[in-house]
Design an enzyme around this catalytic site. Structure first.
Site, PDB file in Angstrom:
ATOM      1  N   LEU A 131       0.845  -1.209   0.000  1.00  0.00           N
ATOM      2  CA  LEU A 131       0.000   0.000   0.000  1.00  0.00           C
ATOM      3  C   LEU A 131       0.873   1.250   0.000  1.00  0.00           C
ATOM      4  CD1 LEU A 131      -2.591   1.709   0.528  1.00  0.00           C
ATOM      5  CD2 LEU A 131      -2.238   1.233   2.975  1.00  0.00           C
ATOM      6  N   ASP A 132       1.600   1.426   1.084  1.00  0.00           N
ATOM      7  CA  ASP A 132       2.468   2.591   1.283  1.00  0.00           C
ATOM      8  C   ASP A 132       3.742   2.082   1.951  1.00  0.00           C
ATOM      9  OD1 ASP A 132       3.741   4.926   2.045  1.00  0.00           O
ATOM     10  OD2 ASP A 132       2.215   5.547   3.485  1.00  0.00           O
TER      11      ASP A 132
END
Length: 451
Positions: A131-132
């Protein structure tokens, strides 16, 4: 197993591994071996998957080089979801036997050192695909390349991401719940942060990080605040936006979180120095708090007075935060779970009080905001926004948005759709656009707008 079957080694069976394995097992040609130090963990993990066909559970200590080599050489690709400090052990083994590797971790300097050898051996070691980092890279590169292709410039890049309880589940003083290590969450709050502002590099020391938090307006329904995270200064180069005068990648939390954490910092509860009185025996929280504050009394009113003095809190904010400290139990007769220092002793209590309950769900919010100047001088603000919710009793939003992109990247390497070699992150068109198409097919999409 059939000779044409693709053999995937999944190292780690933590919470993001489920959606990853479930995606890969949709392909009948895949066989997934789940390796955990404790085989019972791997077996339990497999029992919860949507199918147990084409799976094997094994016990593996990745720090045992011979054992790791024996397993790696039997597989076509390795997914490493273990702590990032151990990825280099996996890289080393994969190089010996000519195997590709996928991780969701940032590329560390130690990992980057394997780049030349991976290229020479025709191997892909793809990282930062969760995701991040991960989804954030994909949509950042997409908009940046679109603007550049039209002759425009990116004048600023602001990106904020947060894994949070869904609003109806944010019912505690921090507005936060732990889906992973509480220690990891709290330690991250002590890190300094670097970013680019007005074309200059700025650094905020860890002890002042929470004072840098400011409101972040995404949707009117959410009271978000954000603060810089880690080091954003390499991203003008990583994203090829040397023209950008402002580059910030940050963390989202709900309103009130930074002030509460700053109070914990001010009274010393995020310190992990070893303390003799927290090594063994029994203590009540009020006595621990008295020792931490350096006072002889354990009376609640006296402890509160010292906390107010050390934090400088006043008015409604003081009332709110003191109420929160009472909720944690810092002034109470509750017995503490001793873990040798204040940080870990606090974590033991937070982990009991701030877990997701039955039927509760998490939420992930990610937004990029681009300052754009078009070729004709017109100025725009563009956004890419992703909002995802977990499924009560099922996969969390965090597990899905980390695990599914990781699985998709793995499948694309197996199918020969990613041909780039070396130690990589998803920052090139060849990797970015096929990944976006594939994750959007799984319902993981960011909405792009021109404001």
């Amino acid at each position: 197993m059939p000779s044409d079957q693709k053999k995937i080694l999944l190292l780690g069976s933590g919470f993001v591994a489920g959606p990853c394995a479930n995606y890969l097992l949709r392909f009948p040609s895949n066989h997934v071996t789940v390796a955990s130090r404790n085989i019972a963990n791997a077996q339990k993990f497999i029992s919860k998957l949507k199918t147990q066909a084409n799976t094997t559970a094994i016990s593996l200590d990745v720090t045992n080089e011979e054992a790791l080599d024996n397993v790696v050489k039997q597989h076509d690709i390795v997914i490493s979801l273990i702590p990032y400090t151990q990825h280099t052990l996996v890289f080393k083994s994969a190089l010996k036997f000519g195997k590709h590797v996928v991780t969701t971790s940032y590329v560390s300097p130690a990992m980057q050192e394997f780049d030349a050898e991976a290229k020479a051996k025709g191997l892909t070691f793809l990282n930062e695909i969760g995701l991040d980092p991960g989804i954030d890279h994909l949509y950042a590169i997409k908009t940046i390349q679109e603007v550049h292709a039209a002759g425009g410039k990116i004048t600023s890049f602001l990106s904020y991401c947060g894994g949070l309880p869904s609003p109806e589940c944010s019912n505690n003083p921090l507005g936060y719940k732990f889906s992973w290590s509480s220690r990891g969450v709290l330690l991250a709050l002590r890190n300094s942060a670097k970013f680019i502002s007005d074309g200059k590099h700025v650094e905020i020391p860890g002890e002042l990080l929470m004072t840098a938090a400011k409101p972040i307006y995404i949707y009117p329904a959410f009271a978000f605040v954000g603060y810089p995270n880690r080091d954003s200064t390499p991203y003008d180069k990583r994203y090829e936006i040397p023209e950008a005068k402002e580059v910030v990648r940050g963390t989202l939390r709900y309103q009130g979180f930074p002030e509460f954490v700053k109070a914990l910092v001010d009274i010393g509860f995020l310190k992990d120095d070893s303390l003799g009185y927290l090594q063994s025996g029994e203590m009540e929280w009020k006595d621990v708090t008295a020792r931490a504050l350096g006072v002889q009394t354990n009376q609640e009113s006296d402890l509160i007075s010292v906390v107010l003095q050390k934090t400088g809190l006043k008015g409604d904010e003081a009332t709110r935060i003191i109420s929160g400290l009472k909720w944690i139990g810092l002034f109470s007769s509750e017995k503490v779970t001793m873990r040798g220092n204040l940080l870990d002793t606090l974590c033991a209590t937070l982990e009991q009080k701030m877990q997701y309950g039955p039927g509760e769900r998490d939420m992930v919010m990610l937004q990029h905001k681009f300052g754009v100047e078009l070729a004709d001088g017109t100025k725009q603000v563009r956004t890419s926004t992703g909002l995802w919710f977990g499924v009560p009793g099922g996969d969390s939003a965090m597990a899905t948005t980390v695990g599914v992109p990781c699985a998709i990247a793995t499948q694309m390497i197996l199918e020969g759709k990613i041909k780039e070699r070396g130690v990589l992150a998803p920052l090139t068109a060849e990797i970015v656009y096929p990944l976006i198409e594939a994750i959007e097919a799984e319902g993981i999409k960011m909405v792009e707008e021109i404001l």
